[in-house]
Design an enzyme around this catalytic site. Structure first.
Site, PDB file in Angstrom:
ATOM      1  N   ASP A 186       0.823  -1.208   0.000  1.00  0.00           N
ATOM      2  CA  ASP A 186       0.000   0.000   0.000  1.00  0.00           C
ATOM      3  C   ASP A 186       0.856   1.257   0.000  1.00  0.00           C
ATOM      4  OD1 ASP A 186       0.867  -0.715   2.581  1.00  0.00           O
ATOM      5  OD2 ASP A 186      -0.631   0.578   3.513  1.00  0.00           O
ATOM      6  N   GLU A 187       0.280   2.335  -0.498  1.00  0.00           N
ATOM      7  CA  GLU A 187       0.797   3.703  -0.375  1.00  0.00           C
ATOM      8  C   GLU A 187       2.220   3.875  -0.927  1.00  0.00           C
ATOM      9  OE1 GLU A 187      -1.424   5.651   3.314  1.00  0.00           O
ATOM     10  OE2 GLU A 187      -0.173   3.966   3.947  1.00  0.00           O
TER      11      GLU A 187
END
Length: 448
Positions: free
Chosen positions: A270-271
């Site tokens: 993620d991210e």
């Protein structure tokens, strides 16, 4: 006819009889599984022997295929719990123990099963170490409520670099092996620690889901080998243009996946904001690598913002997705793209202790009780109840504020505050049939 016994989670079906069963001085627990039988006998304060009057009988028999379901039949002379699996049998014993805490067992027949196969919780131990004892307590508490997955987020770092210097950022990787000297700090878990988690989890019908997060949230990897870091190592993002970065992560998974006994391993993903094309390649490479190690890959949803085209074209389709933020990848997108998903919606299910965002003082248990079930997401993106792609839910406690002053006991309290409500809504939805205040009183009575 006897009314349905009040337990948490509430029974799915109950057919009341007449009379009651009470444990007597000659009562025994009878079970072919010596471990389960002996344990229940100890909890009830009775012996373990051959079958006779006044006994509690546990049997594994073929049934309707509900792997976690069970049946309890209580007569004045005996209680019989049957299930098709040891896990289902264990859940039946949890119900029996709860009923006996409030007195006798009303005669009748209960059929019980969970609405969703994933009823979990996630704890961030990467940003903030917690002792093995805290994890043991959480496993026992989850087992009491028939929750069945504990995800441990095993590496992370503080969100912002102090004065822009990532070399000063607090971080942690929590598995310790001589194969990677220096990767884990002293506050980490040895193989013996992890084996202890696995064994206790199995005894409480819980599966551990380990998460090693990359290519963002990767300060621990970069500290170990600065050459794999973006911006010359002054980052918490891996430099995916350097093949050594992905190879390091693969080597870490190869080392630690043999520790993990459950079927699923989470690789984070993620991210990551450096390169959408490289992120896509990393996602597919890690999904394939986890699968090559014999595990089902899981990842955080991020396709809407992080993929080159804003969708899932060309991505590995056989990854279970935690839908954590609708802007990154909501449940509607996952359903349309045919991904199996787990509800980890941040607006509704995230705790960040002491923060002024998400739920710094714990989840709103009353709101969850009155309005939430696993198919409910924020911002009008709820799915239909029982959507076949929805596996269940995984609330989470994140330790974003690594420098804040709070203890692991506070973390436990924040989780415990809403866990009974979450368990109820994940197992049998609104079938508790009680106003919230009465449900809270029931929890207090059962846990006294």
């Amino acid at each position: 006819m006897n009314e349905r016994p009040e337990v948490v989670p509430a029974l799915q079906e109950w057919t009341g009889g007449t009379g009651e069963f009470r444990l007597g001085p000659e009562s025994r627990v009878v079970c072919a599984d010596e471990r389960l039988g002996s344990r229940l006998a100890g909890e009830l304060g009775i012996g373990h022997a051959t079958e006779g009057p006044g006994d509690v009988v546990l049997e594994i028999i073929p049934s309707d295929g509900r792997a976690e379901g069970y049946r309890i039949e209580a007569t004045p002379g005996r209680v019989t719990i049957t299930a098709s699996t040891a896990r289902g049998l264990f859940y039946g014993t949890r119900t029996l123990v709860q009923i006996l805490r409030t007195g006798a067992v009303p005669c009748g027949v209960a059929h019980d099963w969970p609405d969703y196969p994933v009823r979990g919780y996630m704890l961030d131990v990467g940003r903030r170490y917690v002792t093995p004892e805290l994890i043991h307590r959480l496993i026992r508490l989850m087992g009491h409520y028939k929750l069945n997955e504990l995800q441990l987020h095993l590496n992370d770092n503080e969100i912002k670099a102090p004065d822009g210097d990532w070399g000063e950022a607090l971080h942690g990787f929590r598995l310790r092996s001589p194969a990677f000297p220096g990767l884990a700090p002293e506050e980490s878990y040895s193989r013996d620690d992890w084996d202890g988690f696995e064994e206790l989890a199995a005894a409480h019908a819980i599966t551990l889901v380990p998460e090693i997060d990359a290519p963002a949230h990767s300060r621990a990897f970069i500290s170990f080998d600065p050459s794999v870091g973006h911006d010359g190592g002054n980052s918490d993002h891996l430099d995916l243009a350097n093949p050594a970065a992905t190879e390091l992560v693969k080597a870490v998974f190869t080392e630690f996946v043999p520790w993990f006994r459950g079927p699923a391993v989470h690789f984070g993903a993620d991210e990551y904001y450096q390169s959408k094309a490289l992120w896509k390649q990393f996602f597919n490479d890690m999904a394939a690598h986890v699968r090559s190690l014999g595990k089902q890959p899981r990842a955080w949803g991020g396709f809407t913002r992080l993929s080159p085209t804003g969708d899932t074209a060309g991505f590995d389709p056989d990854v279970v997705i935690n839908s954590w933020n609708n802007g990154f990848y909501g449940p509607e997108g996952a359903r349309e793209d045919s991904y199996a998903l787990i509800n980890s919606n941040d607006d509704l299910l995230y705790i960040v202790p002491e923060a002024d965002y998400y739920h710094g003082a714990g989840l709103d248990a009353e709101w969850l009780y009155d309005h939430w079930e696993p198919h409910v997401f924020a911002d009008g993106q709820s799915l239909d109840p029982g959507d076949p792609r929805l596996l269940g839910a995984m609330p989470a406690l994140w330790n974003d504020l690594v420098r804040a002053d709070y203890t692991e006991e506070r973390m436990y309290e924040l989780i415990e505050h809403s866990l009974g409500v979450l368990a109820q809504k994940m197992w049998s939805g609104a079938k508790a049939g009680l106003p919230y205040r009465d449900f809270v009183r029931l929890l207090q009575r059962l846990n006294a």
